[in-house]
Design an enzyme around this catalytic site. Structure first.
Site, PDB file in Angstrom:
ATOM      1  N   ASP A 534      46.587  18.021  48.582  1.00  0.00           N
ATOM      2  CA  ASP A 534      47.531  17.012  49.048  1.00  0.00           C
ATOM      3  C   ASP A 534      48.562  16.727  47.975  1.00  0.00           C
ATOM      4  OD1 ASP A 534      46.525  14.682  47.318  1.00  0.00           O
ATOM      5  OD2 ASP A 534      44.704  15.209  48.397  1.00  0.00           O
ATOM      6  N   GLU A 614      41.082  51.836  40.535  1.00  0.00           N
ATOM      7  CA  GLU A 614      41.270  50.427  40.870  1.00  0.00           C
ATOM      8  C   GLU A 614      41.825  49.639  39.684  1.00  0.00           C
ATOM      9  OE1 GLU A 614      37.794  49.608  44.194  1.00  0.00           O
ATOM     10  OE2 GLU A 614      37.221  49.848  42.084  1.00  0.00           O
TER      11      GLU A 614
END
Length: 728
Positions: A534, A614
């Site tokens: 928030d 990777e």
């Protein structure tokens, strides 16, 4: 710009593209008249119409005129008990047991700059960025005063609102509902969009028609919650990303909240937002003050995209603050999924060494480094280094990691305590517990009573010693349960209704103290992921872990919903290992990175277990994130598709403010045999500008926007692409 027209007692709050207007009627009531596209300043008061209908009562000043009723008039700050039967923003309990509050205009002031709220987060404005309007209202019968604050940011098309209550009478008054804002929009055919979900599936947009009666979202969990975000949208039925009238409202607060949308008997629409009145009762003795948290509002006449971009700019530059406000965030690797509680200094150094080789800039040691913390049943509250795991303490470990070229961060959960801890054994009364009742556990832990200053200061003193003991540059502040057994030994019975709010104030106070003492530490907020995402937390923590769900395809959904209010730069998002821990899904490493780049970017895996291919991809991804950082973190964001509706692919775009450059990101769904051709359509380019598209060619902006960019075919499930467009 704020202007007051004395002759008509009219207030105009102008931003670059909008006008907000209200007036003082002859009896001192504040009546709302307009909020929408910018207008010249003429009064919309002529639209205020009156009739005797609907069993709507009349104030005594109306005499025999039955046509004027607060029940039918659009109001700025409606209270209870004086004739308006719609949802109020203020309810009181007076000394005589009555519940009426009759607020009338007394005075107002207009000043340059933006108001601030003591102990509460709020948007702020630099010199010349904002103006403040303060309107004083008073109930002449009880002396209760309400000062309405309006902050106007013209360039941001943002208006903020807050309220300060003071008991100016001689008898005590209790506030039982003290919300921050009301927006009366008249008779409009609107949709309501809320952002709802659950743990690991937060902020999914839900759009529904505004119907007669009351529609409500709220949290009574003590935090914003995974279930409902304290941001809502009202928009015209046909409004889309680039067209239609839209209103957005976000509460700058991190505790219990309530947002109500009500369509009255006559079709008028009212939106109210603020602290939830559930178990709320704030007592004011004569002279005492209560300040309700801030609400921020924006209006867009050109669709949801503009509304979102207004919030994004304001949050990035006028809510987030401090050292990390505009600095590039370091690419981090968090050790949770790499080690969980099972680690020691040697394992951490091995993980760090492997991560450093790929270009990771920050190693974050997650849960398990403190007290007797070997699982989630013990140790919370004992914020000292576990010397069995880290025999030399933090300093030698951090020095070795710094020597590898990386910074170092830690995980904390300061608001919680384990019953199996030294802190709890010494201070069991510091936990939220109701005397004579068994405690309710959440994640095997209790909540500390942060409404008590001695509690949070004691916890902070421990953590401060840790932060001073080594070169720590990052803190992940977690909070892993909702509040129950909400009772404090520090408050008398008649003030227990203040505890939820006082708890939030204590959290803010400790965060402010940490920022003051360690201004260069990057704090990331977290509450089991997105349970406290928030604007209130963003005032203290410039980024928040968006969700405990790191699955790339699920993240497309929750990051889409998050983007309606919150900018990419505040969204904590990481690449995790596959099969994904939450869903079991396997997605390509490139796709996981493309999704995580629309956030603060980092990794949540064990780099030692990656193949050399990777690891090479990881190095390239980090380089790409740095290359595009200026677009990803500060560019204008556009949602090109809706992943809840469009299954073939999800696309979004970051564009430089001057439109000289853009990055279009695309993630495809499951592969289909003999699939149709797919095209993505960029948005917001300069139609007359020529753009170089990486690996594809040069095209005018209008060609790209209207003709689109063709997507490659095949390649398997969940493929992804990024198209970099740059002015030639």
């Amino acid at each position: 710009m704020i202007e007051f027209v004395a002759s008509s007692r009219l207030f105009n709050l102008h931003t670059h593209h909008t006008t907000y207007q209200f007036l003082i009627d002859p009896n001192g009531f504040l009546l709302h008249t307009y909020y929408g596209r910018r207008c010249g300043g003429d009064s919309f008061g002529y639209l205020l119409r009156q009739a005797d209908r609907g069993f709507s009562p009349n104030p005594r000043e109306a005499g025999r005129d039955r046509t004027f009723s607060l029940d039918t008039q659009p109001q700025e700050f409606p209270a209870v008990g004086v004739g308006d039967f719609r949802t109020p923003v203020l309810e009181v309990e007076n000394a005589d047991g009555s519940c009426a509050a009759d607020l009338r205009y007394v005075s107002h002031t207009i000043s340059s700059g933006k108001y601030a709220l003591e102990g509460l987060p709020a948007f702020y404005g630099e010199e010349g960025e904002a103006e403040t309007l303060e309107v004083l209202l008073r109930d002449p019968w009880t002396g209760l005063e309400a000062t309405l604050y309006y902050g106007v940011f013209p360039q941001l098309d943002l208006i903020t609102r807050a309220v300060r209550f003071q008991n100016g009478g001689s008898q005590p008054i209790a506030l039982t509902r003290a919300m921050s804002a009301c927006l009366d929009l008249g008779r409009m055919d609107l949709d309501l969009i809320t952002f709802d979900g659950y743990h690991t599936g937060e902020r999914h947009p839900c759009r529904q028609a505004v119907r007669p009666g009351l529609q409500q979202i709220s949290s009574i969990r003590g935090i914003t919650s995974h279930q409902h975000n304290n941001f809502v949208v009202l928009c015209q039925k046909d409004a889309g990303e680039t067209h239609g009238l839209c209103y957005g409202m976000a509460l700058v607060y991190s505790g219990n909240f309530e947002a109500n949308v009500e369509r009255s008997q006559f079709g008028d629409v009212r939106l109210t937002m603020g602290i939830s009145p559930w178990h709320f009762r704030f007592q004011l003795a004569p002279g005492e003050v209560f300040t309700a948290p801030e609400v921020s509002m924006t209006c867009s006449g050109s669709g949801l995209q503009t509304m979102s971009q207004n919030f994004h700019r304001a949050i990035r530059h006028n809510l987030c603050r401090g050292w990390w406000k505009t600095r590039r965030r370091p690419v981090l690797l968090n050790t949770w999924e790499a080690a969980y509680f099972d680690f020691d200094q040697q394992k951490l150094l091995e993980i760090a060494s492997s991560a450093a080789e790929t270009g990771v800039e920050l190693l974050v040691m997650d849960d398990g480094w403190f007290g007797e913390r070997n699982d989630d049943y013990e140790g919370l509250g004992d914020w000292f280094v576990n010397l069995k795991k880290l025999p030399g303490g933090l300093a030698p470990l951090v020095e070795q990691i710094n020597a590898m070229g990386m910074d170092f961060g830690i995980w904390i959960e300061p608001e919680m305590v384990s019953e199996k801890s030294r802190l709890y054994q010494e201070h069991p009364d510091w936990a939220l517990q109701i005397p004579g009742r068994p405690s309710t556990r959440g994640r095997s832990q209790l909540v500390l009573d942060f409404s008590r200053e001695e509690v949070w200061r004691s916890v902070y003193a421990q953590i401060k010693k840790v932060l001073e003991s080594a070169n720590i540059t990052y803190v992940k502040w977690d909070m892993n349960r909702s509040l129950t057994d909400v009772w404090s030994g520090a408050l008398p019975a008649q003030r227990q209704g203040e505890l939820y709010h006082r708890y939030v104030l204590g959290v803010y106070a400790m965060l402010e103290q940490m920022i003051t003492d360690f201004p260069k530490i990057l704090i990331e907020g977290c509450s089991g992921g997105g349970g406290r995402f928030d604007c209130g937390m963003l005032y203290y923590t410039p980024q928040i872990w968006a969700s405990d769900n790191t699955d790339a395809m699920d993240r497309l959904l929750l990051q889409y919903g998050t983007s309606f209010c919150y900018p990419t730069s505040v969204v904590g998002s990481h690449v995790s290992a596959v099969p994904n821990e939450q869903t079991g899904r396997t997605t390509p490493l490139n796709t996981r990175a493309v999704v995580a780049m629309s956030g603060t970017f980092g990794y949540e895996l064990d780099p030692r277990k990656l193949s050399e291919r990777e690891r090479s991809q990881m190095r390239a991804q980090i380089d790409e994130f740095k290359r595009f950082y200026h677009l990803l973190q500060d560019g204008d964001y556009a949602r090109l598709t809706n992943p809840f509706r469009d299954q073939e692919f999800t696309a979004w775009q970051h564009t430089a403010p001057d439109r000289s450059e853009a990055l279009v990101s695309v993630v495809a769904g499951m592969a289909r045999s003999n699939a149709p051709f797919r095209t993505v359509y960029p948005r917001g380019l300069d139609p007359d500008m020529v753009y170089q598209v990486d690996g594809w060619g040069c095209f005018r902006g209008d060609t790209l926007m209207y003709g689109g960019i063709p997507l490659p075919q095949g390649g398997g499930d969940y493929q992804s692409w990024q198209f970099h467009l740059k002015k030639v």
